[in-house]
Design a protein around this motif. Structure first.
Motif, PDB file in Angstrom:
ATOM      1  N   GLU A  16      10.030  -3.050   4.174  1.00  0.00           N
ATOM      2  CA  GLU A  16       8.909  -2.599   4.987  1.00  0.00           C
ATOM      3  C   GLU A  16       8.435  -3.672   5.964  1.00  0.00           C
ATOM      4  O   GLU A  16       7.863  -3.368   6.996  1.00  0.00           O
ATOM      5  N   LYS A  17       8.671  -4.926   5.628  1.00  0.00           N
ATOM      6  CA  LYS A  17       8.231  -6.035   6.487  1.00  0.00           C
ATOM      7  C   LYS A  17       9.246  -6.353   7.583  1.00  0.00           C
ATOM      8  O   LYS A  17       8.938  -7.074   8.517  1.00  0.00           O
ATOM      9  N   MET A  18      10.461  -5.829   7.455  1.00  0.00           N
ATOM     10  CA  MET A  18      11.500  -6.114   8.444  1.00  0.00           C
ATOM     11  C   MET A  18      11.218  -5.362   9.745  1.00  0.00           C
ATOM     12  O   MET A  18      10.658  -4.270   9.729  1.00  0.00           O
ATOM     13  N   THR A  19      11.643  -5.952  10.850  1.00  0.00           N
ATOM     14  CA  THR A  19      11.501  -5.300  12.147  1.00  0.00           C
ATOM     15  C   THR A  19      12.627  -4.282  12.312  1.00  0.00           C
ATOM     16  O   THR A  19      13.611  -4.293  11.567  1.00  0.00           O
ATOM     17  N   ALA A  47      14.139   5.057   5.893  1.00  0.00           N
ATOM     18  CA  ALA A  47      14.449   6.204   5.046  1.00  0.00           C
ATOM     19  C   ALA A  47      15.940   6.250   4.712  1.00  0.00           C
ATOM     20  O   ALA A  47      16.324   6.472   3.558  1.00  0.00           O
ATOM     21  N   LYS A  48      16.782   6.014   5.706  1.00  0.00           N
ATOM     22  CA  LYS A  48      18.231   6.091   5.498  1.00  0.00           C
ATOM     23  C   LYS A  48      18.708   4.959   4.581  1.00  0.00           C
ATOM     24  O   LYS A  48      19.520   5.181   3.686  1.00  0.00           O
ATOM     25  N   ASP A  57      10.449   5.232  -3.343  1.00  0.00           N
ATOM     26  CA  ASP A  57       9.212   4.777  -2.709  1.00  0.00           C
ATOM     27  C   ASP A  57       8.139   4.492  -3.731  1.00  0.00           C
ATOM     28  O   ASP A  57       7.135   3.864  -3.431  1.00  0.00           O
ATOM     29  N   GLU A  58       8.327   4.943  -4.966  1.00  0.00           N
ATOM     30  CA  GLU A  58       7.331   4.753  -6.006  1.00  0.00           C
ATOM     31  C   GLU A  58       7.208   3.295  -6.425  1.00  0.00           C
ATOM     32  O   GLU A  58       6.231   2.909  -7.041  1.00  0.00           O
ATOM     33  N   ASP A  59       8.203   2.465  -6.083  1.00  0.00           N
ATOM     34  CA  ASP A  59       8.167   1.057  -6.475  1.00  0.00           C
ATOM     35  C   ASP A  59       6.934   0.353  -5.929  1.00  0.00           C
ATOM     36  O   ASP A  59       6.331  -0.470  -6.594  1.00  0.00           O
ATOM     37  N   GLY A  60       6.533   0.636  -4.715  1.00  0.00           N
ATOM     38  CA  GLY A  60       5.408  -0.050  -4.101  1.00  0.00           C
ATOM     39  C   GLY A  60       4.066   0.541  -4.431  1.00  0.00           C
ATOM     40  O   GLY A  60       3.041  -0.018  -4.081  1.00  0.00           O
TER      41      GLY A  60
END
Length: 113
Positions: A16-19, A47-48, A57-60
């Protein structure tokens, strides 16, 4: 026959932090099964990549559970800081400083969990 291909990808930082540029490079260089990565937006790439790597997505979402606790601890820290400024003796200030330090450590642990 469904052959299972094991993919090992190393991340320099959380997805999520990556550009978008970093995600494109990751998809093109390390995940060749993702096609059309050069024209995808950041959200599509995320997403891909998560789909290919089977990341939920539940990890975060666990952080949301602790957000209330973290907020309470930070409020307590603020109160202790005010008390520390008003403290008369050095020993009182030192005790409050140690309590603040302990609470800050707890907030960091909760954020990491």
């Amino acid at each position: 026959m469904g052959d299972v291909i094991e993919i090992k990808v190393e991340f320099k930082k959380p997805l999520e932090k990556m550009t978008a540029k970093e995600l494109r490079e990751l998809a093109i260089n390390q995940l060749p099964m993702i096609t059309g990565a050069s024209s995808m937006t950041k959200e599509e790439l995320l997403a891909k990549i998560k789909e290919v790597l089977e990341i939920n997505d539940e990890d975060g979402k666990n952080n949301k559970v602790y957000k209330a606790q973290i907020k309470e601890l930070k409020q307590k820290i603020q109160e202790l800081r005010e008390l520390r400024l008003k403290a008369a003796s050095r020993s009182e200030r030192e005790k409050l400083r140690k309590k603040i330090h302990r609470l800050k450590r707890q907030t960091r642990k909760l954020a990491m969990a």
